[in-house]
Design a protein around this motif. Structure first.
Motif, mmCIF file in Angstrom:
data_model
loop_
_atom_site.group_PDB
_atom_site.id
_atom_site.type_symbol
_atom_site.label_atom_id
_atom_site.label_comp_id
_atom_site.label_asym_id
_atom_site.label_seq_id
_atom_site.Cartn_x
_atom_site.Cartn_y
_atom_site.Cartn_z
ATOM 1 N N ASN A 395 0.523 9.222 1.781
ATOM 2 C CA ASN A 395 0.362 8.240 0.704
ATOM 3 C C ASN A 395 -0.326 6.962 1.159
ATOM 4 O O ASN A 395 -0.222 5.923 0.502
ATOM 5 C CB ASN A 395 1.714 7.873 0.072
ATOM 6 N N CYS A 396 -1.005 6.973 2.306
ATOM 7 C CA CYS A 396 -1.672 5.761 2.765
ATOM 8 C C CYS A 396 -2.780 6.131 3.756
ATOM 9 O O CYS A 396 -2.881 7.265 4.211
ATOM 10 C CB CYS A 396 -0.677 4.789 3.408
ATOM 11 N N PHE A 445 -5.682 -7.619 -3.107
ATOM 12 C CA PHE A 445 -6.356 -6.426 -3.611
ATOM 13 C C PHE A 445 -5.366 -5.302 -3.904
ATOM 14 O O PHE A 445 -5.443 -4.643 -4.942
ATOM 15 C CB PHE A 445 -7.402 -5.976 -2.589
ATOM 16 N N TYR A 446 -4.439 -5.053 -2.978
ATOM 17 C CA TYR A 446 -3.483 -3.957 -3.129
ATOM 18 C C TYR A 446 -2.173 -4.389 -3.769
ATOM 19 O O TYR A 446 -1.356 -3.537 -4.134
ATOM 20 C CB TYR A 446 -3.194 -3.316 -1.767
ATOM 21 N N GLY A 447 -1.936 -5.688 -3.906
ATOM 22 C CA GLY A 447 -0.686 -6.152 -4.499
ATOM 23 C C GLY A 447 0.530 -5.900 -3.638
ATOM 24 O O GLY A 447 1.645 -5.764 -4.138
ATOM 25 N N ILE A 464 -4.669 -4.272 15.966
ATOM 26 C CA ILE A 464 -4.391 -4.639 14.578
ATOM 27 C C ILE A 464 -4.306 -3.345 13.777
ATOM 28 O O ILE A 464 -5.219 -2.520 13.797
ATOM 29 C CB ILE A 464 -5.498 -5.545 14.004
ATOM 30 N N ILE A 465 -3.187 -3.160 13.085
ATOM 31 C CA ILE A 465 -2.951 -1.941 12.308
ATOM 32 C C ILE A 465 -2.858 -2.325 10.833
ATOM 33 O O ILE A 465 -2.020 -3.133 10.439
ATOM 34 C CB ILE A 465 -1.663 -1.229 12.756
ATOM 35 N N LEU A 466 -3.741 -1.729 10.011
ATOM 36 C CA LEU A 466 -3.724 -1.926 8.556
ATOM 37 C C LEU A 466 -3.201 -0.651 7.908
ATOM 38 O O LEU A 466 -3.754 0.436 8.137
ATOM 39 C CB LEU A 466 -5.125 -2.238 8.031
ATOM 40 N N THR A 467 -2.144 -0.775 7.104
ATOM 41 C CA THR A 467 -1.588 0.374 6.384
ATOM 42 C C THR A 467 -1.872 0.155 4.905
ATOM 43 O O THR A 467 -1.215 -0.649 4.237
ATOM 44 C CB THR A 467 -0.078 0.511 6.620
ATOM 45 N N LEU A 468 -2.877 0.881 4.374
ATOM 46 C CA LEU A 468 -3.386 0.622 3.027
ATOM 47 C C LEU A 468 -2.947 1.739 2.078
ATOM 48 O O LEU A 468 -3.121 2.927 2.389
ATOM 49 C CB LEU A 468 -4.913 0.545 3.047
ATOM 50 N N PRO A 469 -2.396 1.398 0.914
ATOM 51 C CA PRO A 469 -2.099 2.423 -0.101
ATOM 52 C C PRO A 469 -3.377 3.116 -0.540
ATOM 53 O O PRO A 469 -4.433 2.490 -0.650
ATOM 54 C CB PRO A 469 -1.482 1.613 -1.254
#
Length: 478
Positions: A395-396, A445-447, A464-469
């Motif tokens: 889911n991401c 942007f993702y809320g 740096i770790i980005l966990t984006l929906p």
């Protein structure tokens, strides 16, 4: 008077009045019922005595004929019932001639029981010749008791007749009074409902109508004035004050918008005096083609990368792009940096192709890569590594940007994560976008607030770790 006070006063008063009417009707009916019960108990007593007298005489006759145990037991049983009725009759009192009739009735019943006892006793003593005359006498007394019982019943009915007539009169009066009270309570209820409607509901409807007009944009709508010191009056005054404040606020906002419009016009005029970006792009393209013709292929490629980088940086930041576009932009940026650092740096790219359709704010990855160059590996003479990894998770989409540079202290890491003044001051060189700007745009942007994790320590590099929906192009963007 407050609405709560009004309700606590008028509703209990109305309920008390209705309870009083119900209690009055109940008490009147109770008195009529008690009077009727007394008469019926007396009549029933006389009827029972007459009936039990005949039963005693019948079972006495059967016992005289058969002289068996069954008839004797039945005789004794009915004799005890008659004695119980006699005990009840003793407490009955009458006046005048009626009293003489009742006393005679009591005496006859007493004689009847005495003769019955005497006959049973003689039978028990085998004196069969002595009870015939007594039996004839007890038959006569039984007849007299039956006649007097009927006479007493008629006497009760004649005595109760005026009481019954008076009871009918009282019932008629009670019904008339009950009807009047019913009409009175109905009128009071209607008056109370009208008063409550005029003082509460109608003002609320007016306020609702005014609120609908204002919500439709009619700020000049008439606000009804509501008099009174209750909650509705306070609501009306507050609503009117709110509309006045709203008008003042809108007026001030109009002034601010007008000032901003003038500022934008000045900015536009200032921008018009600057170099046209398309002229710069065309110039870079000419330089690239000229370098290629002259055989300087690396210079041509560097010029093309610079042109593409500049063109991408001038895009609107509020328009989302795909990860594929961001990755291509990062490649162009790294090509320029590779020409600068040469073999001192290595760029490792690990991308899951299924993630490249993910939408993301424009200029997200390149400022973070640039931050790794500027603050992480710029001072390293050799062996510098920057890694970009994009992988699909449940889911991401997870994006990891890592370097093996100087790292950062825990205070700096916490300051960046919490958007403190430190992160605001550290801006990139080519885009002018600092890390705080990038991270904040991702959150908007993702809320979602918690999208970023930073792992670093002094001389241990930074990750740096980005966990984006997951979000595809065409979905609603912030």
């Amino acid at each position: 008077m407050k609405i709560r006070t009004k309700l606590f006063i008028f509703i209990p008063l109305l309920v008390l009045l209705l309870n009083f009417i119900a209690f009055f009707i109940f008490q009147s009916g109770k008195k009529v019922q008690e009077s009727y019960d007394v008469m019926m108990q007396r009549i029933f007593l006389y009827k029972q005595i007459s009936f039990e007298t005949q039963e005693n005489l019948r079972f006495l006759s059967s016992y005289l004929i058969h002289q068996d145990e069954k008839n004797y037991r039945l005789l004794i049983e009915h004799k005890e019932r008659l004695e119980a009725l006699q005990t009840t009759l003793i407490h009955r009192r009458l006046e005048g001639n009626d009293a003489l009739t009742l006393e005679n009735y009591k005496n006859m019943l007493d004689v009847f029981l005495h003769l019955e006892q005497s006959i049973v006793q003689k039978l028990a003593n085998k004196q069969f010749t002595d009870y015939a005359e007594q039996y004839n006498e007890i038959e006569k007394i039984s007849t007299f008791i039956r006649e007097d019982s009927q006479a007493l019943v008629d006497l009760e009915l004649s005595t109760y007749q005026p009481v019954y007539k008076q009871m009918l009169v009282n019932i008629a009066r009670m019904n008339e009074l009950g009807g009047m009270l019913f009409i009175l309570t109905t009128i009071l209820s209607i008056v109370f409902a009208i008063w409550l409607s005029r003082s509460i509901i109608i003002p609320i409807h007016r306020l609702v109508y005014a609120a609908k007009q204002i919500s439709a944009g009619e700020l000049d709508a008439h606000i009804p004035r509501i008099n009174g010191n209750d909650e509705i009056g306070l609501l009306g005054k507050t609503f009117q004050k709110m509309i006045e404040n709203l008008r003042i606020l809108i007026s001030k906002n109009m002034e601010i918008l007008e000032k901003e419009k003038l500022v934008r016009e000045l900015e536009l005029k200032a921008l018009q005096s600057q170099i046209n970006p398309h002229f710069l792009f065309n110039t870079l393209n000419v330089i690239s083609k000229l370098a290629y013709i002259e055989g300087a292929e690396r210079t041509s490629e560097l010029t093309v990368s610079t042109s593409n980088l500049l063109r991408y940086n001038l895009r609107k930041l509020d328009e989302p792009v795909t990860l594929r576009e961001e990755v291509e932009h990062v490649k162009e940026y790294f090509a320029i940096q590779k020409a600068r650092f040469r073999d001192r740096i290595t760029f490792q790219l690990d991308v899951d192709e299924s993630c490249l359709s993910q939408v993301i704010p424009c200029l997200t990855l390149q400022p973070l890569i640039e931050n790794a160059f500027v603050h992480g590996i710029e001072g390293m003479e050799a062996g510098a590594v920057i890694q970009l990894s994009i992988q699909a998770k449940r889911n991401c989409v997870q994006i990891m940007i890592a370097d093996n540079g100087v790292g950062m202290s825990e205070d700096v890491r916490q300051a960046i994560l919490h958007s403190s003044s430190y992160s605001l001051s550290k801006k990139g060189h080519s885009t002018g976008l600092g890390m705080e700007n990038v991270l904040r745009r991702l959150q908007l942007f993702y809320g979602v607030e918690k999208l970023v994790d930073i792992r670093s320590a002094p001389n241990k590099g930074t990750t740096i770790i980005l966990t984006l929906p997951k979000r595809q192009r065409g979905e609603k963007d912030v």
